[in-house]
Design an enzyme around this catalytic site. Structure first.
Site, mmCIF file in Angstrom:
data_model
loop_
_atom_site.group_PDB
_atom_site.id
_atom_site.type_symbol
_atom_site.label_atom_id
_atom_site.label_comp_id
_atom_site.label_asym_id
_atom_site.label_seq_id
_atom_site.Cartn_x
_atom_site.Cartn_y
_atom_site.Cartn_z
ATOM 1 N N HIS A 182 0.815 -1.221 0.000
ATOM 2 C CA HIS A 182 0.000 0.000 0.000
ATOM 3 C C HIS A 182 0.847 1.269 0.000
ATOM 4 O O HIS A 182 0.332 2.355 -0.244
ATOM 5 C CB HIS A 182 -0.981 -0.007 1.181
ATOM 6 C CG HIS A 182 -0.361 0.270 2.515
ATOM 7 N ND1 HIS A 182 -0.109 -0.724 3.443
ATOM 8 C CD2 HIS A 182 0.042 1.419 3.095
ATOM 9 C CE1 HIS A 182 0.422 -0.191 4.530
ATOM 10 N NE2 HIS A 182 0.531 1.106 4.336
ATOM 11 N N ASP A 257 -10.795 -3.813 1.036
ATOM 12 C CA ASP A 257 -11.851 -4.813 1.087
ATOM 13 C C ASP A 257 -11.339 -6.240 1.004
ATOM 14 O O ASP A 257 -12.114 -7.177 1.145
ATOM 15 C CB ASP A 257 -12.853 -4.582 -0.055
ATOM 16 C CG ASP A 257 -13.757 -3.390 0.234
ATOM 17 O OD1 ASP A 257 -13.799 -2.965 1.395
ATOM 18 O OD2 ASP A 257 -14.397 -2.898 -0.712
ATOM 19 N N SER A 333 4.216 1.826 8.724
ATOM 20 C CA SER A 333 3.798 0.734 7.859
ATOM 21 C C SER A 333 4.869 0.457 6.802
ATOM 22 O O SER A 333 5.509 1.372 6.287
ATOM 23 C CB SER A 333 2.460 1.047 7.193
ATOM 24 O OG SER A 333 2.502 2.266 6.497
#
Length: 400
Positions: A182, A257, A333
């Site tokens: 991401h 999702d 992250s």
């Protein structure tokens, strides 16, 4: 940096983390050991060109998922053909060219890698909740800001790097950085800055001559320091990325999702970084970790210009994810989650990267909220894939 009064607590924690296992037993059989295992072969097959990315959206540093451990455990086991589709990958080149590579899987034992791939989509029982601010700090803030030139440049802290998109990463090869997918791709397209991605290596502007060397020696087994490291002014030395590898398991329309099972990416730098890197390892079950403890260092955005180290006890796990309450803020992250265990073959303690810190999960079930910070585990198949990206062959990737 914490005050001098906080030093006894800090040093005792470091002793517990780095030295305690050495004195736990004189018998190597009772030491927590890395268990080498034969891993499958993930081999590139056909590569095709794809349309150029847009690079429009900024990277999200606080990726979250509504799928909790039970949601993942209910998911059906992916088939061999599912895994081939999920482990296919895209390669983004620094000139903007994008390719997609199909892969073959050989020597695969389904019982050794049961990645629940589409858990959030496949389970209709997942309870979604309204958006709220995610705390990411659980009770007392247990993070430590690392300072002092010799300390920052000392392994294992020296393997932590910063990405120009705002995330963190970990050196896993002479010119390779492991990070979260991401940080470069939002699940639909590559993020702004991904084409000209840079990796920053933390350096000091002036030498710390007072205490950092002694403090580092204490961490690595030497005498206790007489004072904490000073807070030098910091800067980054940047190296451009030549290629970025992202698994297709992450690229599925909407990353939030599908859970975080494939939230990892590998960057190949344009030149060697000349620092010691950390080896990859297949993630062992949490109960086999020393003290059930995991560690990682990154660049949390609430402590600008500082490297932040933390450790915590691992919690629940699935075959692909490790849940824990390590304190972290956006910016951390992409950090490599590692463990330190005994290497029986080399007869020494060895740190290995066993996961990638992905982000935060918050799910409300039966009126109670459940919060986790989540790391993507390096499974045998993921190890084979990432190792292939690094080595360029499968021969050097058969044991993990």
């Amino acid at each position: 940096m914490r005050s001098r009064a906080a030093l006894p607590r800090f040093t005792s924690l470091l002793f517990l983390l780095f030295l305690a296992p050495v004195f736990s037993s004189s018998s190597s059989s009772s030491r927590p050991q890395w268990v080498l295992q034969r891993v499958p072969v993930v081999l590139a097959q056909q590569t095709e060109a794809r349309s150029a990315p847009h690079f429009l959206s900024p990277a999200r540093l606080d990726v979250s998922s509504p799928c909790d451990p039970e949601c993942h455990k209910r998911a059906p086991r992916p088939s061999y053909w599912d895994l081939r589709r999920l482990l296919a990958y895209e390669t983004l080149h620094s000139n903007g060219q994008l390719t997609e590579t199909a892969i073959g899987i050989y020597g695969y034992d389904p019982s050794s890698n049961t990645s629940p791939a589409d858990s959030a989509r496949s389970s209709g029982k997942t309870e979604r909740s309204h958006v709220r601010r995610k705390r990411q700090i659980f009770g007392h803030d247990g993070r430590f800001s690392i300072a002092g030139q010799n300390f920052l440049l000392k392994y294992p802290f020296s393997v932590a790097v910063k990405l120009s998109t705002g995330c963190s990463g970990t050196l896993v090869g002479d010119r390779h950085v492991l990070t979260a997918a991401h940080c470069v791709h939002d699940g639909k397209n590559y993020v702004k800055g991904a084409q000209k991605l840079r990796v920053g290596f933390l350096k000091t502007k002036q030498r710390d001559t007072r205490a950092s060397s002694n403090f580092t020696n204490h961490v690595e087994g030497g005498p206790a320091p007489y004072g904490p490291p000073t807070n030098d002014k910091m800067k980054f030395q940047w190296i451009r990325a030549r290629r970025t590898y992202v698994p297709k398991g992450w690229i599925k329309g909407n990353a939030n999702d599908i859970g975080m099972d494939y939230d990892y990416a590998l960057l190949e730098l344009k030149k060697p970084h000349k620092r010691r890197h950390m080896k990859l390892g297949v993630s062992p079950p949490a109960q086999r970790l020393p003290g059930r403890r995991v560690h990682f260092s990154g660049f949390d955005n609430d402590r600008a210009g500082k490297l932040v180290y933390r450790f915590c006890r691992a919690g629940e796990e699935t075959s692909d994810l490790l849940y824990q309450h390590c304190d972290a803020k956006p910016g951390a992250s992409g950090s490599g989650v590692y463990a330190r265990m005994w290497d029986g073959r080399r007869q020494r303690w060895e740190r290995k990267v066993i996961g990638v810190f992905s982000g935060h999960q918050w799910v409300e079930r039966q009126g109670a909220s459940h919060e986790f910070n989540v790391a993507v585990r390096i499974t045998p198949l993921k190890y084979a894939q990432i190792c292939y990206w690094i080595k360029g062959n499968f021969v050097d990737c058969r044991e993990g």
